[in-house]
Design a protein around this motif. Structure first.
Motif, short mmCIF file in Angstrom:
data_model
loop_
_atom_site.label_atom_id
_atom_site.label_comp_id
_atom_site.label_asym_id
_atom_site.label_seq_id
_atom_site.Cartn_x
_atom_site.Cartn_y
_atom_site.Cartn_z
N TRP A 31 0.81 -1.22 0.00
CA TRP A 31 0.00 0.00 0.00
C TRP A 31 0.84 1.26 0.00
O TRP A 31 0.38 2.32 -0.40
CB TRP A 31 -0.95 -0.02 1.19
CG TRP A 31 -1.99 -1.08 1.04
CD1 TRP A 31 -2.06 -2.25 1.70
CD2 TRP A 31 -3.06 -1.09 0.09
NE1 TRP A 31 -3.11 -3.01 1.25
CE2 TRP A 31 -3.75 -2.31 0.27
CE3 TRP A 31 -3.50 -0.21 -0.87
CZ2 TRP A 31 -4.85 -2.65 -0.49
CZ3 TRP A 31 -4.61 -0.55 -1.62
CH2 TRP A 31 -5.28 -1.76 -1.44
N ALA A 32 2.07 1.21 0.46
CA ALA A 32 2.91 2.41 0.49
C ALA A 32 3.13 2.98 -0.91
O ALA A 32 3.36 4.17 -1.07
CB ALA A 32 4.25 2.09 1.14
N PHE A 34 0.95 3.58 -3.09
CA PHE A 34 -0.16 4.45 -3.47
C PHE A 34 -0.28 5.70 -2.63
O PHE A 34 -1.14 6.53 -2.89
CB PHE A 34 -1.48 3.67 -3.39
CG PHE A 34 -1.52 2.49 -4.31
CD1 PHE A 34 -1.71 2.66 -5.67
CD2 PHE A 34 -1.33 1.22 -3.82
CE1 PHE A 34 -1.73 1.58 -6.52
CE2 PHE A 34 -1.36 0.13 -4.67
CZ PHE A 34 -1.56 0.31 -6.01
N THR A 35 0.53 5.85 -1.61
CA THR A 35 0.39 6.99 -0.72
C THR A 35 1.71 7.74 -0.59
O THR A 35 2.78 7.18 -0.75
CB THR A 35 -0.06 6.54 0.68
OG1 THR A 35 0.92 5.66 1.22
CG2 THR A 35 -1.41 5.87 0.65
N LYS A 36 1.61 9.01 -0.28
CA LYS A 36 2.78 9.84 -0.02
C LYS A 36 2.99 9.89 1.48
O LYS A 36 2.03 9.99 2.25
CB LYS A 36 2.51 11.25 -0.57
CG LYS A 36 3.61 12.22 -0.32
CD LYS A 36 3.22 13.61 -0.85
CE LYS A 36 4.24 14.60 -0.41
NZ LYS A 36 3.71 15.66 0.39
N SER A 37 4.22 9.82 1.90
CA SER A 37 4.50 9.88 3.33
C SER A 37 4.04 11.21 3.90
O SER A 37 4.29 12.28 3.33
CB SER A 37 6.00 9.72 3.58
OG SER A 37 6.29 9.97 4.94
N ALA A 38 3.37 11.15 5.03
CA ALA A 38 2.89 12.37 5.69
C ALA A 38 4.05 13.19 6.26
O ALA A 38 3.88 14.35 6.62
CB ALA A 38 1.92 12.01 6.80
N SER A 40 6.97 13.73 4.54
CA SER A 40 7.84 14.26 3.49
C SER A 40 7.68 15.78 3.37
O SER A 40 6.64 16.35 3.69
CB SER A 40 7.55 13.58 2.15
OG SER A 40 6.23 13.84 1.75
N GLU A 42 7.28 19.53 1.85
CA GLU A 42 6.38 20.15 0.87
C GLU A 42 7.05 21.44 0.40
O GLU A 42 7.69 22.14 1.17
CB GLU A 42 5.02 20.44 1.50
CG GLU A 42 4.30 19.19 1.94
CD GLU A 42 3.01 19.47 2.66
OE1 GLU A 42 2.52 20.63 2.62
OE2 GLU A 42 2.47 18.54 3.27
#
Length: 155
Positions: A31-32, A34-38, A40, A42
């Protein structure tokens, strides 16, 4: 099948061990993927407005309806930062976004080659780290500025 990709937990489904090899073969990334690390960083663009800086971000994607221009602004920002990759950024050192952008003095000249540019002229880009959830009550902002770069963007 999704349960086989999750970390060990209190749920256990019948046949889960038998299905795991098939699930890993079909979706090996988990699943990782499909998601961006919270956690990371910006990157947010800013424009000068008088003696202060205002966000140049187009905002939430939902505010634009079917127009996907806000989706492309992140890519546009990344391309500009890539072109200025050799330029030294200004460290923010626990300052606010406004203070950090005021400390950044020397702009880098870059060309915006995107088909529908949203960032032209003098732009400041701030790299911000999200405040960890455990510290949410200790810091006033949701993000902490790490560094800044000034760009003179020709379109």
């Amino acid at each position: 099948m999704a349960q086989t990709q999750l970390p060990k937990n209190v749920l256990s489904l019948p046949g889960q061990k038998a299905v795991k090899p098939v699930a890993v073969a079909v979706a090996p990334q988990g699943w990782a993927f499909f998601t961006k690390s919270a956690r990371s960083a910006e990157f947010e663009p800013f424009r000068p407005e008088g003696s202060t800086w205002a966000s140049a971000s187009l905002g939430r994607h939902s505010e634009h309806g079917f127009d996907r221009i806000s989706r492309s602004q992140g890519i546009e920002t990344a391309l500009l930062l890539h072109e200025a990759s050799k330029v030294t950024r200004t460290a923010c050192e626990l300052s606010t976004v406004q203070e950090c952008l005021k400390k950044a003095r020397v702009p880098a000249a870059v060309t915006n080659r995107t088909p529908a540019p949203t960032l032209c002229g003098r732009i400041g880009v701030i790299e911000q780290k999200p405040t960890p959830w455990a510290w949410r009550d200790l810091l006033p902002a949701t993000h902490t500025p790490r560094n800044a770069i000034l760009l003179d963007v020709s379109c």
